[in-house]
Design an enzyme around this catalytic site. Structure first.
Site, PDB file in Angstrom:
ATOM      1  N   LYS A 100       0.838  -1.075  -0.099  1.00 49.46           N
ATOM      2  CA  LYS A 100      -0.215   0.143  -0.005  1.00 49.46           C
ATOM      3  C   LYS A 100       0.846   1.398   0.034  1.00 49.46           C
ATOM      4  O   LYS A 100       0.232   2.324   0.470  1.00 49.46           O
ATOM      5  CB  LYS A 100      -1.247   0.048   0.934  1.00 49.46           C
ATOM      6  CG  LYS A 100      -2.223  -1.219   1.111  1.00 49.46           C
ATOM      7  CD  LYS A 100      -2.280  -2.174   0.310  1.00 49.46           C
ATOM      8  CE  LYS A 100      -3.385  -1.207  -0.150  1.00 49.46           C
ATOM      9  NZ  LYS A 100      -3.560  -1.874  -2.200  1.00 49.46           N
ATOM     10  N   GLY A 141      -6.024   7.877  -3.139  1.00 45.02           N
ATOM     11  CA  GLY A 141      -4.879   7.822  -3.688  1.00 45.02           C
ATOM     12  C   GLY A 141      -4.072  10.039  -3.519  1.00 45.02           C
ATOM     13  O   GLY A 141      -3.918  10.226  -4.485  1.00 45.02           O
ATOM     14  N   HIS A 176       7.605  -7.104  -1.618  1.00 46.48           N
ATOM     15  CA  HIS A 176       7.372  -7.306  -0.812  1.00 46.48           C
ATOM     16  C   HIS A 176       8.158  -7.254  -0.273  1.00 46.48           C
ATOM     17  O   HIS A 176       7.883  -7.083   1.347  1.00 46.48           O
ATOM     18  CB  HIS A 176       5.373  -6.563  -0.158  1.00 46.48           C
ATOM     19  CG  HIS A 176       4.880  -6.001  -0.860  1.00 46.48           C
ATOM     20  ND1 HIS A 176       4.836  -4.435  -1.897  1.00 46.48           N
ATOM     21  CD2 HIS A 176       3.765  -6.314  -1.828  1.00 46.48           C
ATOM     22  CE1 HIS A 176       4.245  -4.613  -2.102  1.00 46.48           C
ATOM     23  NE2 HIS A 176       2.673  -5.245  -2.558  1.00 46.48           N
ATOM     24  N   SER A 221      -5.432   2.527   4.208  1.00 50.26           N
ATOM     25  CA  SER A 221      -5.561   2.487   2.986  1.00 50.26           C
ATOM     26  C   SER A 221      -5.076   0.983   2.743  1.00 50.26           C
ATOM     27  O   SER A 221      -6.030  -0.238   2.418  1.00 50.26           O
ATOM     28  CB  SER A 221      -4.063   2.395   1.918  1.00 50.26           C
ATOM     29  OG  SER A 221      -3.823   1.973   0.841  1.00 50.26           O
TER      30      SER A 221
HETATM   31  P1  A3P Z   1      -4.974   4.659  -1.342  1.00 46.80           P
HETATM   32  O1  A3P Z   1      -5.815   3.238  -0.554  1.00 46.80           O
HETATM   33  O2  A3P Z   1      -5.011   5.840  -0.020  1.00 46.80           O
HETATM   34  O3  A3P Z   1      -6.339   5.224  -1.469  1.00 46.80           O
HETATM   35  P2  A3P Z   1       0.360   0.113  -3.185  1.00 46.80           P
HETATM   36  O4  A3P Z   1      -0.228  -0.364  -5.131  1.00 46.80           O
HETATM   37  O5  A3P Z   1       1.149  -0.350  -2.552  1.00 46.80           O
HETATM   38  O6  A3P Z   1      -1.089  -1.484  -3.319  1.00 46.80           O
HETATM   39  O7  A3P Z   1      -0.858   1.154  -3.609  1.00 46.80           O
HETATM   40  C1  A3P Z   1      -1.664   1.568  -3.654  1.00 46.80           C
HETATM   41  C2  A3P Z   1      -2.220   2.825  -2.892  1.00 46.80           C
HETATM   42  O8  A3P Z   1      -1.584   3.609  -3.875  1.00 46.80           O
HETATM   43  C3  A3P Z   1      -3.562   3.168  -3.026  1.00 46.80           C
HETATM   44  O9  A3P Z   1      -3.977   4.523  -1.923  1.00 46.80           O
HETATM   45  C4  A3P Z   1      -3.757   3.851  -4.002  1.00 46.80           C
HETATM   46  O10 A3P Z   1      -4.829   4.170  -4.292  1.00 46.80           O
HETATM   47  C5  A3P Z   1      -2.360   4.798  -4.389  1.00 46.80           C
HETATM   48  N1  A3P Z   1      -2.773   4.454  -5.753  1.00 46.80           N
HETATM   49  C6  A3P Z   1      -2.795   4.092  -7.169  1.00 46.80           C
HETATM   50  N2  A3P Z   1      -1.905   4.504  -7.536  1.00 46.80           N
HETATM   51  C7  A3P Z   1      -2.011   5.761  -7.740  1.00 46.80           C
HETATM   52  C8  A3P Z   1      -1.808   7.303  -8.635  1.00 46.80           C
HETATM   53  N3  A3P Z   1      -1.435   7.168  -9.523  1.00 46.80           N
HETATM   54  N4  A3P Z   1      -1.626   8.299  -7.692  1.00 46.80           N
HETATM   55  C9  A3P Z   1      -1.525   8.796  -6.612  1.00 46.80           C
HETATM   56  N5  A3P Z   1      -2.274   6.931  -5.530  1.00 46.80           N
HETATM   57  C10 A3P Z   1      -2.027   5.491  -6.365  1.00 46.80           C
END
Ligand code: A3P
Length: 294
Positions: free
Chosen positions: A48, A258, A108, A138
């Protein structure tokens, strides 16, 4: 159904003291023996922390900003997940073995568990970290929608488990600090908050790290294509192609908010004070610092 039982909401096992999905632990011998190639690039994160965002950026850079090429497959196939193993379908290792070079590899794993081959082959590594308050929120929503995780319980319970490192991949503190301490020439350590604040500067950092130059218009296209709004509606980036038995986007979308600082909408004043105290104790003596909002 019986066949779903091994994926859905099982309790975690332990891999060398790190809580992890039992199916991943079963696949560990293949992961440990993984043969990296010198031109592999490893994308490493605590869950996340912006893994998917960074992965999409990297695939776009590798394809010189060709949006159509980056729609060729889902992000979890374009950037295979090294230690992933569920009963059905190929494991991350099997996917990677069938991926032509130069490969992008997602993990991870905490630094001490990275297969030694990545160090022996001197592979480039990009680590991305995100502040723990946003990570825990998240991760909480992700537990609800991604059914490989155990039931997260209440938000308060999940917060306690997160602080205690009793979640998949263990302690956030150990993870970010472990990778930070391994920082070297062939590793770029990035922050989600910096990427939010100034994505252009961070993409330039990545290009410099790769020794690659791209035209201004190409960088512009990459930034547009990897924005939250664009990725959220892109089925190749938003995980909506995953089986609903694995991920239920109606519970909470993968691309959820995000932003930086969403924790403020979730932490109580008391939880925040307790978290700050715990954070200070666990980050003491480190020159690694986080922005809790941007
Ligand atoms: P949130 O749950 O806070 O929205 P991972 O890819 O490591 O699983 O992380 C997921 C998190 O990254 C989520 O956070 C997701 O919305 C955010 N995320 C994915 N793409 C993004 C982007 N282009 N810009 C900003 N945040 C992004």
């Amino acid at each position: 159904a019986m066949e779903q039982k091994d994926v859905i909401r099982q309790e975690l096992g332990s891999l060398h003291g790190i809580p992890l999905f039992k199916s991943f632990i079963e696949g560990w011998p293949q992961v440990k023996a993984f043969q990296a190639r010198p031109d592999d690039l490893l994308i490493s994160t605590y869950p996340k922390s912006g893994t998917t965002w960074l992965s999409e950026i990297m695939d776009m850079i590798y394809h010189d900003g060709d949006v159509e090429k980056c729609r060729r497959d889902a992000i979890y196939n374009r950037v295979p997940f090294l230690e992933m193993k569920v009963s059905k379908g190929p494991s991350g290792v099997e996917q990677l073995e069938n991926t032509p070079s130069p490969r992008l590899v997602k993990t991870h794993l905490p630094v001490q568990l990275l297969p030694t081959s990545f160090w022996e082959k001197d592979c480039k590594i990009i680590y991305m970290a995100r502040n723990p308050k946003d990570v825990v929120i998240s991760y909480y929503y992700f537990h609800h929608m991604a059914k490989i995780h155990p039931d997260p319980g209440t938000k308060a319970e999940f917060l306690e488990n997160f602080m205690a490192g009793k979640v998949a991949y263990g302690s956030w503190y150990d993870h970010v600090r472990g990778w930070w301490e391994k920082k070297q020439e062939k590793m770029l350590y990035l922050f989600y908050e910096d990427m939010k604040k100034d994505p252009r500067r961070e993409v330039q950092k990545i290009l410099h790290f790769l020794g690659k130059e791209l035209a201004e218009g190409t960088v512009e296209r990459i930034l547009h294509h990897t924005s939250f709004q664009e990725m959220k509606k892109n089925p190749a980036a938003n995980y909506e192609t995953m089986l609903p038995t694995m991920m239920d986007h109606s519970v909470s979308p993968f691309l959820r908010k995000g932003i930086s600082g969403d924790w403020k909408n979730h932490f109580t004043v008391a939880q925040n004070e307790r978290f700050n105290q715990h954070y200070q104790e666990h980050m003491a003596g480190s020159d690694l610092h986080f922005q809790m909002e941007v």
